[in-house]
Motif scaffolding. Structure first.
Motif, PDB file in Angstrom:
ATOM      1  N   GLN A 184       0.833  -1.207   0.000  1.00 42.76           N
ATOM      2  CA  GLN A 184       0.000   0.000   0.000  1.00 42.76           C
ATOM      3  C   GLN A 184       0.871   1.262   0.000  1.00 42.76           C
ATOM      4  OE1 GLN A 184      -2.502  -0.494   3.407  1.00 42.76           O
ATOM      5  NE2 GLN A 184      -3.844  -1.979   2.402  1.00 42.76           N
ATOM      6  N   ASP A 185       1.906   1.275   0.835  1.00 43.53           N
ATOM      7  CA  ASP A 185       2.784   2.443   0.885  1.00 43.53           C
ATOM      8  C   ASP A 185       3.506   2.658  -0.435  1.00 43.53           C
ATOM      9  OD1 ASP A 185       2.015   2.852   3.480  1.00 43.53           O
ATOM     10  OD2 ASP A 185       3.830   1.979   4.372  1.00 43.53           O
ATOM     11  N   THR A 186       3.938   1.577  -1.044  1.00 45.12           N
ATOM     12  CA  THR A 186       4.636   1.689  -2.324  1.00 45.12           C
ATOM     13  C   THR A 186       3.707   2.206  -3.413  1.00 45.12           C
ATOM     14  OG1 THR A 186       6.052  -0.153  -1.658  1.00 45.12           O
ATOM     15  CG2 THR A 186       6.072   0.454  -3.963  1.00 45.12           C
ATOM     16  N   GLU A 187       2.460   1.737  -3.414  1.00 41.71           N
ATOM     17  CA  GLU A 187       1.500   2.234  -4.391  1.00 41.71           C
ATOM     18  C   GLU A 187       1.248   3.728  -4.201  1.00 41.71           C
ATOM     19  OE1 GLU A 187      -1.778  -0.422  -3.730  1.00 41.71           O
ATOM     20  OE2 GLU A 187      -1.154  -1.762  -5.359  1.00 41.71           O
ATOM     21  N   LYS A 188       1.135   4.179  -2.956  1.00 36.92           N
ATOM     22  CA  LYS A 188       0.944   5.607  -2.693  1.00 36.92           C
ATOM     23  C   LYS A 188       2.147   6.406  -3.170  1.00 36.92           C
ATOM     24  CE  LYS A 188      -2.022   5.033   1.349  1.00 36.92           C
ATOM     25  NZ  LYS A 188      -2.120   5.185   2.808  1.00 36.92           N
ATOM     26  N   LEU A 189       3.347   5.899  -2.879  1.00 34.54           N
ATOM     27  CA  LEU A 189       4.562   6.594  -3.306  1.00 34.54           C
ATOM     28  C   LEU A 189       4.641   6.658  -4.818  1.00 34.54           C
ATOM     29  CD1 LEU A 189       7.219   7.929  -2.481  1.00 34.54           C
ATOM     30  CD2 LEU A 189       8.253   5.656  -2.413  1.00 34.54           C
ATOM     31  N   LEU A 190       4.244   5.592  -5.467  1.00 29.94           N
ATOM     32  CA  LEU A 190       4.252   5.569  -6.928  1.00 29.94           C
ATOM     33  C   LEU A 190       3.291   6.606  -7.499  1.00 29.94           C
ATOM     34  CD1 LEU A 190       5.411   4.185  -9.413  1.00 29.94           C
ATOM     35  CD2 LEU A 190       3.588   2.504  -9.238  1.00 29.94           C
ATOM     36  N   GLN A 191       2.121   6.753  -6.878  1.00 34.22           N
ATOM     37  CA  GLN A 191       1.153   7.739  -7.342  1.00 34.22           C
ATOM     38  C   GLN A 191       1.686   9.164  -7.125  1.00 34.22           C
ATOM     39  OE1 GLN A 191      -2.356   6.747  -5.159  1.00 34.22           O
ATOM     40  NE2 GLN A 191      -2.899   5.043  -6.491  1.00 34.22           N
ATOM     41  N   GLU A 209      13.492   6.599 -13.263  1.00 34.87           N
ATOM     42  CA  GLU A 209      14.285   5.519 -12.678  1.00 34.87           C
ATOM     43  C   GLU A 209      13.731   5.126 -11.308  1.00 34.87           C
ATOM     44  OE1 GLU A 209      18.809   5.138 -11.093  1.00 34.87           O
ATOM     45  OE2 GLU A 209      18.551   6.021 -13.088  1.00 34.87           O
ATOM     46  N   LEU A 210      13.352   6.128 -10.526  1.00 42.03           N
ATOM     47  CA  LEU A 210      12.759   5.878  -9.210  1.00 42.03           C
ATOM     48  C   LEU A 210      11.447   5.118  -9.346  1.00 42.03           C
ATOM     49  CD1 LEU A 210      12.614   6.320  -6.125  1.00 42.03           C
ATOM     50  CD2 LEU A 210      11.466   8.492  -6.610  1.00 42.03           C
ATOM     51  N   ARG A 211      10.618   5.528 -10.281  1.00 39.13           N
ATOM     52  CA  ARG A 211       9.343   4.841 -10.490  1.00 39.13           C
ATOM     53  C   ARG A 211       9.556   3.390 -10.910  1.00 39.13           C
ATOM     54  NH1 ARG A 211       7.485  10.124 -12.067  1.00 39.13           N
ATOM     55  NH2 ARG A 211       8.236   9.878 -14.198  1.00 39.13           N
ATOM     56  N   GLU A 212      10.559   3.142 -11.748  1.00 38.45           N
ATOM     57  CA  GLU A 212      10.840   1.771 -12.184  1.00 38.45           C
ATOM     58  C   GLU A 212      11.332   0.917 -11.018  1.00 38.45           C
ATOM     59  OE1 GLU A 212      10.559  -1.359 -14.397  1.00 38.45           O
ATOM     60  OE2 GLU A 212       9.964   0.614 -15.108  1.00 38.45           O
ATOM     61  N   GLN A 213      12.156   1.479 -10.152  1.00 36.12           N
ATOM     62  CA  GLN A 213      12.619   0.754  -8.975  1.00 36.12           C
ATOM     63  C   GLN A 213      11.449   0.428  -8.044  1.00 36.12           C
ATOM     64  OE1 GLN A 213      15.623   3.215  -7.217  1.00 36.12           O
ATOM     65  NE2 GLN A 213      17.198   2.623  -8.694  1.00 36.12           N
ATOM     66  N   ILE A 214      10.545   1.379  -7.917  1.00 34.95           N
ATOM     67  CA  ILE A 214       9.360   1.164  -7.072  1.00 34.95           C
ATOM     68  C   ILE A 214       8.488   0.057  -7.657  1.00 34.95           C
ATOM     69  CG2 ILE A 214       7.215   2.215  -6.270  1.00 34.95           C
ATOM     70  CD1 ILE A 214       8.783   4.854  -6.028  1.00 34.95           C
ATOM     71  N   ARG A 215       8.301   0.076  -8.959  1.00 33.85           N
ATOM     72  CA  ARG A 215       7.501  -0.967  -9.608  1.00 33.85           C
ATOM     73  C   ARG A 215       8.130  -2.347  -9.393  1.00 33.85           C
ATOM     74  NH1 ARG A 215       7.148   2.950 -14.076  1.00 33.85           N
ATOM     75  NH2 ARG A 215       5.064   3.874 -14.004  1.00 33.85           N
ATOM     76  N   THR A 216       9.445  -2.422  -9.523  1.00 34.62           N
ATOM     77  CA  THR A 216      10.143  -3.687  -9.313  1.00 34.62           C
ATOM     78  C   THR A 216       9.989  -4.161  -7.876  1.00 34.62           C
ATOM     79  OG1 THR A 216      11.763  -3.056 -10.985  1.00 34.62           O
ATOM     80  CG2 THR A 216      12.380  -4.843  -9.504  1.00 34.62           C
ATOM     81  N   SER A 217      10.168  -3.250  -6.939  1.00 35.31           N
ATOM     82  CA  SER A 217      10.026  -3.592  -5.525  1.00 35.31           C
ATOM     83  C   SER A 217       8.605  -4.038  -5.208  1.00 35.31           C
ATOM     84  CB  SER A 217      10.394  -2.380  -4.666  1.00 35.31           C
ATOM     85  OG  SER A 217      10.144  -2.633  -3.315  1.00 35.31           O
ATOM     86  N   LEU A 218       7.648  -3.365  -5.768  1.00 33.78           N
ATOM     87  CA  LEU A 218       6.245  -3.708  -5.557  1.00 33.78           C
ATOM     88  C   LEU A 218       5.935  -5.093  -6.128  1.00 33.78           C
ATOM     89  CD1 LEU A 218       3.476  -2.795  -4.572  1.00 33.78           C
ATOM     90  CD2 LEU A 218       3.133  -1.675  -6.765  1.00 33.78           C
ATOM     91  N   GLY A 219       6.460  -5.392  -7.275  1.00 34.40           N
ATOM     92  CA  GLY A 219       6.256  -6.716  -7.874  1.00 34.40           C
ATOM     93  C   GLY A 219       6.842  -7.823  -7.022  1.00 34.40           C
TER      94      GLY A 219
END
Length: 105
Positions: free
Chosen positions: A23-30, A42-52
Motif C-alpha cells: 500500500q505504501d509503495t502504491e501511494k509513493l508511486l502515485q 528511474e525511481l518509479r521503475e525501482q518502485i515498480r520492481t520492488s512492488l512486484g
C-alpha cells in the motif's frame, strides 16, 4: 498434534507488513507521477520492481498458509475417522467445560 503458537501470529504479522509495504509503495508511486526527468522515471521503475517482488512474496506466503491449513484439516479429519469415540469424548468434555464457564457468569 503439537502446534507452535508463535508461528501463526508471526505469519500474520508478516502478511500485514507486506500488505502495508504494498500500500505504501502504491501511494509513493502515485505521488512520484508528478516528478519529471530521468531520475524520477528511474525511481518509479525501482518502485515498480520492488512492488512486484513484494506482491509475489505475499502470494507465496498466502499459498503456503493455505497448504498448511489444508494439511491441518486433513490430519484432523483423519484423526476423527480413526478415533471417533475419543473425538466424541473430547468434544463432550469441551462442551461441559464451556457450559460450566458460561453458567458461572
Amino acid at each position: 498434534m503439537a502446534r507452535n503458537s508463535t508461528k501463526p501470529s508471526s505469519q500474520d504479522e508478516l502478511l500485514n507488513e507486506f500488505q502495508a509495504l504494498v500500500q505504501d509503495t502504491e501511494k509513493l508511486l502515485q505521488h512520484s507521477a508528478s516528478l519529471a526527468g530521468e531520475q524520477a522515471e528511474e525511481l518509479r521503475e525501482q518502485i515498480r520492481t520492488s512492488l512486484g517482488r513484494a506482491r509475489s512474496t505475499l502470494n507465496n506466503a498466502e499459498e503456503s498458509l493455505r497448504e498448511r491449513g489444508k494439511a491441518a484439516v486433513q490430519a484432523t479429519e483423519g484423526y476423527v475417522q480413526t478415533h471417533p469415540w475419543q473425538t466424541l469424548g473430547i468434544a463432550a468434555g469441551i462442551g461441559l467445560l464451556l457450559g460450566m464457564l458460561i453458567t458461572r457468569r
